[in-house]
Design a protein around this motif. Sequence first.
Motif, PDB file in Angstrom:
ATOM      1  N   VAL A 274       0.839  -1.201   0.000  1.00 25.86           N
ATOM      2  CA  VAL A 274       0.000   0.000   0.000  1.00 25.86           C
ATOM      3  C   VAL A 274       0.874   1.252   0.000  1.00 25.86           C
ATOM      4  N   ARG A 275       1.952   1.242   0.766  1.00 25.11           N
ATOM      5  CA  ARG A 275       2.837   2.398   0.807  1.00 25.11           C
ATOM      6  C   ARG A 275       3.442   2.671  -0.576  1.00 25.11           C
ATOM      7  N   LEU A 276       3.920   1.616  -1.251  1.00 21.70           N
ATOM      8  CA  LEU A 276       4.484   1.804  -2.579  1.00 21.70           C
ATOM      9  C   LEU A 276       3.418   2.264  -3.577  1.00 21.70           C
ATOM     10  N   ALA A 277       2.199   1.722  -3.448  1.00 20.35           N
ATOM     11  CA  ALA A 277       1.105   2.144  -4.328  1.00 20.35           C
ATOM     12  C   ALA A 277       0.779   3.618  -4.110  1.00 20.35           C
ATOM     13  N   ASN A 278       0.842   4.073  -2.859  1.00 16.30           N
ATOM     14  CA  ASN A 278       0.658   5.501  -2.573  1.00 16.30           C
ATOM     15  C   ASN A 278       1.724   6.333  -3.281  1.00 16.30           C
ATOM     16  N   ARG A 279       2.962   5.846  -3.271  1.00 17.29           N
ATOM     17  CA  ARG A 279       4.055   6.566  -3.939  1.00 17.29           C
ATOM     18  C   ARG A 279       3.775   6.681  -5.437  1.00 17.29           C
ATOM     19  N   ALA A 280       3.385   5.579  -6.065  1.00 19.60           N
ATOM     20  CA  ALA A 280       3.094   5.602  -7.504  1.00 19.60           C
ATOM     21  C   ALA A 280       1.954   6.564  -7.812  1.00 19.60           C
ATOM     22  N   SER A 281       0.915   6.526  -6.989  1.00 18.68           N
ATOM     23  CA  SER A 281      -0.237   7.405  -7.182  1.00 18.68           C
ATOM     24  C   SER A 281       0.152   8.866  -7.038  1.00 18.68           C
TER      25      SER A 281
END
Length: 306
Positions: A274-281
């Motif tokens: 989730v943290r990495l997905a937040n970064r991509a977003s």
Amino acid sequence: MNKVTVLGSLNVDTILRFKRFPKPGETLPLAGKSIAGGGKGANQAIAAARAGAQTTFIGKVGQDQEGDFMVKQLTDSGVDDQYVIHSDEAATGSAFILLDSSSENRILIDGGTNQQVTTDDVKAAQPAIEASDFLIAQFETPIAATIQGFELAHAAKRRTILNPAPATSAVPVDLLALTDLIVPNETETETLTGIHITDEHSMIKAAEKLQAQGIQTIIITVGSKGAFWMRDQDHGFVPAYKVHAVDTTAAGDTFIGALSSVLKTDFSNLAEAVRLANRASSLAVQQLGAQPSIPTKAEIQAAERA
């Protein structure tokens, strides 16, 4: 490397930019107009592929230039298009994105060939589903096709991810029973559960209600605030990265695609994914357009190091 199959929509987006939304009966000049690839399914597939997943797409386009354009958007990002059907039943899907100066958007969609995806189309893609770690679907293609795909995935012991968007309260219980991970935003969560999302307590209550319907793993995205996750009885909240947003159109789709590229099939790294997905977003919202804004793995890694 994760293997991801996406069942979903392909739309050619027309982006209309203006200072503010017009009042009823009012005429305002445009600040700009552009064309880009879109569709929630295509966005998620491109996000997964650019983030490093081996990605295959199941969908349908028209026998038109727009269809050729959309297939090129997939293949240019490394998405396998062998299960994208060219059909003469309708035109390729399209979307009109209204974007004001504060980056608020409103979207109008003509489903076109997206609404022509059948259970037989999905059955033809069974080899891809069975070879994947995750099958992702949304609600811009017929639900019957999604149920078929999720049944094939579960029969092969593959994981399923449902993005219940656009929001609808009429989600078949058999689809929920086949869903391993559901990823709604706060509006979609309220539509599904009847619980208005205001804080972490309301997110917990909504997630518990979804668990009662058979889904044990839930992620609720809340835009610029971040994302809440729950797995069985464990839960947490991952704050978003603070950036200047230019266009939020593909933010949620980028989140899901990037998430699928790193998520383990036992969900043991859910919080970190989730943290990495937040970064991509956070990277996607800083550029205009859906697919042009989706970051690559190298761009995500560079942002992580910065």
